[in-house]
Scaffold this active site. Structure first.
Site, mmCIF file in Angstrom:
data_model
loop_
_atom_site.group_PDB
_atom_site.id
_atom_site.type_symbol
_atom_site.label_atom_id
_atom_site.label_comp_id
_atom_site.label_asym_id
_atom_site.label_seq_id
_atom_site.Cartn_x
_atom_site.Cartn_y
_atom_site.Cartn_z
ATOM 1 N N THR A 25 6.969 -13.905 -19.088
ATOM 2 C CA THR A 25 6.026 -13.636 -20.175
ATOM 3 C C THR A 25 4.780 -12.953 -19.618
ATOM 4 O O THR A 25 4.168 -13.454 -18.669
ATOM 5 C CB THR A 25 5.655 -14.944 -20.887
ATOM 6 O OG1 THR A 25 6.819 -15.438 -21.556
ATOM 7 C CG2 THR A 25 4.559 -14.722 -21.908
ATOM 8 N N GLN A 97 16.021 -11.989 -24.006
ATOM 9 C CA GLN A 97 16.041 -13.442 -24.147
ATOM 10 C C GLN A 97 15.574 -13.816 -25.551
ATOM 11 O O GLN A 97 14.446 -13.522 -25.953
ATOM 12 C CB GLN A 97 15.151 -14.110 -23.107
ATOM 13 C CG GLN A 97 15.333 -15.624 -23.098
ATOM 14 C CD GLN A 97 14.412 -16.329 -22.133
ATOM 15 O OE1 GLN A 97 13.191 -16.299 -22.315
ATOM 16 N NE2 GLN A 97 14.966 -16.977 -21.121
ATOM 17 N N HIS A 178 17.565 -18.698 -25.156
ATOM 18 C CA HIS A 178 16.617 -19.535 -24.411
ATOM 19 C C HIS A 178 16.781 -20.978 -24.883
ATOM 20 O O HIS A 178 16.256 -21.376 -25.921
ATOM 21 C CB HIS A 178 15.193 -19.042 -24.662
ATOM 22 C CG HIS A 178 14.181 -19.538 -23.675
ATOM 23 N ND1 HIS A 178 14.423 -20.576 -22.804
ATOM 24 C CD2 HIS A 178 12.897 -19.131 -23.424
ATOM 25 C CE1 HIS A 178 13.348 -20.785 -22.061
ATOM 26 N NE2 HIS A 178 12.411 -19.922 -22.414
ATOM 27 N N ASN A 181 13.019 -25.053 -21.010
ATOM 28 C CA ASN A 181 11.559 -25.069 -20.876
ATOM 29 C C ASN A 181 10.802 -25.663 -22.056
ATOM 30 O O ASN A 181 9.658 -25.291 -22.330
ATOM 31 C CB ASN A 181 11.038 -23.659 -20.586
ATOM 32 C CG ASN A 181 11.426 -23.194 -19.208
ATOM 33 O OD1 ASN A 181 12.003 -23.961 -18.424
ATOM 34 N ND2 ASN A 181 11.144 -21.946 -18.879
ATOM 35 N N TYR A 183 11.267 -25.463 -25.327
ATOM 36 C CA TYR A 183 11.202 -24.754 -26.601
ATOM 37 C C TYR A 183 12.239 -25.328 -27.574
ATOM 38 O O TYR A 183 12.884 -26.341 -27.284
ATOM 39 C CB TYR A 183 11.332 -23.248 -26.357
ATOM 40 C CG TYR A 183 10.189 -22.724 -25.520
ATOM 41 C CD1 TYR A 183 8.880 -22.799 -25.986
ATOM 42 C CD2 TYR A 183 10.398 -22.226 -24.235
ATOM 43 C CE1 TYR A 183 7.808 -22.369 -25.203
ATOM 44 C CE2 TYR A 183 9.334 -21.800 -23.447
ATOM 45 C CZ TYR A 183 8.040 -21.870 -23.938
ATOM 46 O OH TYR A 183 6.980 -21.458 -23.174
ATOM 47 N N ARG A 230 20.169 -20.009 -21.108
ATOM 48 C CA ARG A 230 19.291 -20.571 -20.077
ATOM 49 C C ARG A 230 19.059 -22.047 -20.366
ATOM 50 O O ARG A 230 18.699 -22.415 -21.494
ATOM 51 C CB ARG A 230 17.961 -19.837 -20.048
ATOM 52 C CG ARG A 230 17.119 -20.136 -18.809
ATOM 53 C CD ARG A 230 15.776 -19.447 -18.864
ATOM 54 N NE ARG A 230 15.257 -19.194 -17.525
ATOM 55 C CZ ARG A 230 13.972 -18.958 -17.248
ATOM 56 N NH1 ARG A 230 13.068 -18.954 -18.215
ATOM 57 N NH2 ARG A 230 13.577 -18.705 -16.014
ATOM 58 N N ASN A 238 6.252 -27.968 -21.025
ATOM 59 C CA ASN A 238 5.945 -28.148 -22.441
ATOM 60 C C ASN A 238 6.246 -29.560 -22.946
ATOM 61 O O ASN A 238 6.631 -29.752 -24.104
ATOM 62 C CB ASN A 238 6.646 -27.087 -23.286
ATOM 63 C CG ASN A 238 6.070 -25.711 -23.046
ATOM 64 O OD1 ASN A 238 4.855 -25.524 -23.062
ATOM 65 N ND2 ASN A 238 6.933 -24.735 -22.781
ATOM 66 N N GLY A 326 11.655 -14.496 -10.113
ATOM 67 C CA GLY A 326 10.627 -14.313 -11.122
ATOM 68 C C GLY A 326 9.409 -13.614 -10.588
ATOM 69 O O GLY A 326 9.322 -12.384 -10.568
#
Length: 370
Positions: A25, A97, A178, A181, A183, A230, A238, A326
Site C-alpha cells: 500500500t 489484489q 485478500h 491481515n 480485513y 493470501r 489489525n 515487499g
C-alpha cells in the site's frame, strides 16, 4: 537445485523467475483512481516473476484508507488498464489484489458516512489513514456494524464482479483474494472478530464459509488458474487473532485444494514483523502438507522478511515454490537483477512509504547495465 531465477508455470501464468513483488500500500491514488505515476511505478518493477498490486477495494464500502485504489468505477478501471498496459509493454505479469477492509475503516471514508461493516459489531483497536483539509493523518477506526446474513451474497457478488472487470476490462493476468491481515474475510475467519451465532460464525466450517464462497465465485468467474489467495494464520495485524489457528487454516486449505488455484500466498508470522510469535506457534509445513494431501497443486508462495539466502533455502528444501518480497521492492525497482548479481540494495525512505509524489516512489536508481 531450484533457484530463485528458474521459471515456473503457475496455473495459467508462465513466470520467468520465482521472485514475486508483494502487495504494498502506497496511498498514491487520489479518489481511488490509479495514476500515470502508478503505471510507471509498476512498470519499473516488471522484471519480477509476478507483480501483485497494492490492495485494491472491490467497492466503495470496501475502502479503508485515503488514496488507496479501487476497482469499481469507470475512472478506476481505466486507470488500472493503463497500469497493466505499461507492465505488459515491459513483458511483465501483474495480478490485482481484491480487498474489502471490513471494520478497518472510518466513517469519513465510507459512502454517505455510513458505519464500516464487519462480521460482528466489534471495533478493531487499530488506526486507519484519512485526509482532512488536505492533511493526512492516522486515526482510530470507527465502530462497525454487523453484516446481516442477507447481505453476504452481495459481498460475494462484489468480489465476483471485481474479478470479472479486473480481467476483462483492466487486462490483469490474474487476481489475488485478500484473505489476510485482519480485513473482512480474515475477520470472519478469526474468533476475536467473529462472534456470530448464525451459519457464518461459531464453528470452523461456519467461520470459513464466506471466504470459501468468495473463492468459489471468483474461480467460477475467471478460472482457478488465474486466481490466488493470501492468508495470514497468526498475524495480529489489525487486532485479530484466533483461539486455535492450526485446525482452522488446515481446514481452509483443504477446502481450497479442489479449486485448482494458481497459488496460495502465506504470510509466516506477523506481517512485517517477527516470523515466529512465541504465544502463537504455527506449523507451516503441516499447513502445506494438508493442502497437498487434499490434492492442492497450486504454487506455494511464502512471505515475510525473506532475503536471498533464506529464499533460496526455502526453495531448495521444497518449503516454497515462490517467494514474495515487499519493502526491498520499494527502493529497488530492479530487485531481481540485484539479487541475481549479489549487488547491494538501496535503502528505503520510510517517510515516503504512504502518500506523496514521485519522491521515494519512482525515483530510486537502478543498476547500470552489466
Amino acid at each position: 537445485m531450484t533457484s530463485l531465477f528458474d521459471p515456473l508455470q503457475v496455473g495459467k501464468l508462465h513466470l520467468p523467475n520465482r521472485i514475486v513483488m508483494a502487495p504494498l500500500t502506497r496511498n498514491r491514488a487520489p479518489e481511488a483512481i490509479p495514476t500515470p505515476m502508478m503505471a510507471e511505478y509498476y512498470a519499473q518493477r516488471a522484471s519480477a516473476g509476478l507483480l501483485i498490486t497494492e490492495a485494491t477495494a472491490i467497492t466503495a464500502e470496501g475502502q479503508g484508507y485515503a488514496d488507496v485504489p479501487g476497482l469499481y468505477g469507470t475512472e478506476q478501471l481505466d486507470g488500472w488498464r493503463a497500469v497493466t498496459a505499461a507492465v505488459h509493454e515491459r513483458q511483465g505479469r501483474i495480478a490485482v489484489q481484491l480487498w474489502h477492509v471490513g471494520r478497518v475503516s472510518h466513517v469519513d471514508l465510507q459512502p454517505d458516512g455510513q458505519l464500516p461493516v464487519a462480521p460482528s459489531a466489534v471495533a478493531a483497536h487499530t488506526k486507519t489513514y484519512v485526509i482532512k483539509d488536505g492533511v493526512g493523518k492516522f486515526v482510530p477506526t470507527s465502530e462497525p456494524r454487523a453484516l446481516e446474513a442477507t447481505e453476504l451474497p452481495r459481498i460475494v457478488h462484489d468480489y465476483r464482479h471485481a474479478a470479472r472487470h479486473a480481467m476483462s476490462t483492466c487486462g490483469f493476468d490474474g487476481v489475488e483474494v485478500h484473505g489476510a491481515n485482519g480485513y473482512l474475510l480474515d475477520q470472519f475467519l478469526k474468533t476475536s472478530s467473529n462472534r456470530r451465532r448464525d451459519d457464518y460464525g461459531g464453528t470452523i466450517e461456519n467461520r470459513a464459509r464466506l471466504l470459501l464462497e468468495v473463492m468459489r465465485a471468483v474461480v467460477g468467474e475467471v478460472g482457478g488458474g488465474r486466481t490466488g489467495v493470501r492468508l495470514s494464520p497468526v498475524t495480529p495485524a489489525n487486532d485479530v487473532q484466533d483461539d486455535d489457528p492450526q485446525p482452522l487454516f488446515e481446514y481452509v486449505v483443504r477446502e481450497l485444494a479442489p479449486l485448482g488455484l494458481a497459488y496460495l500466498h502465506i504470510i509466516e508470522g506477523a506481517t512485517g514483523g517477527p516470523r515466529e510469535i512465541p504465544d502463537r506457534p504455527f506449523d507451516y509445513k503441516a499447513l502445506r502438507d494438508a493442502y497437498r494431501s487434499a490434492g492442492g497443486k497450486g504454487a506455494w508462495m511464502v512471505n515475510n522478511g525473506y532475503d536471498k539466502a533464506m529464499a533460496e533455502q526455502a526453495l531448495a528444501a521444497g518449503a516454497a515454490d515462490l517467494v514474495a518480497f515487499g519493502k526491498p521492492f520499494i527502493s529497488n525497482p530492479d530487485l531481481v537483477e540485484r539479487l541475481r548479481r549479489g549487488a547491494a540494495l538501496n535503502e528505503w525512505d520510510k517517510t515516503t512509504f504512504y502518500g506523496g509524489g514521485a519522491k521515494g516512489y519512482i525515483d530510486y536508481p537502478a543498476l547500470q547495465a552489466a
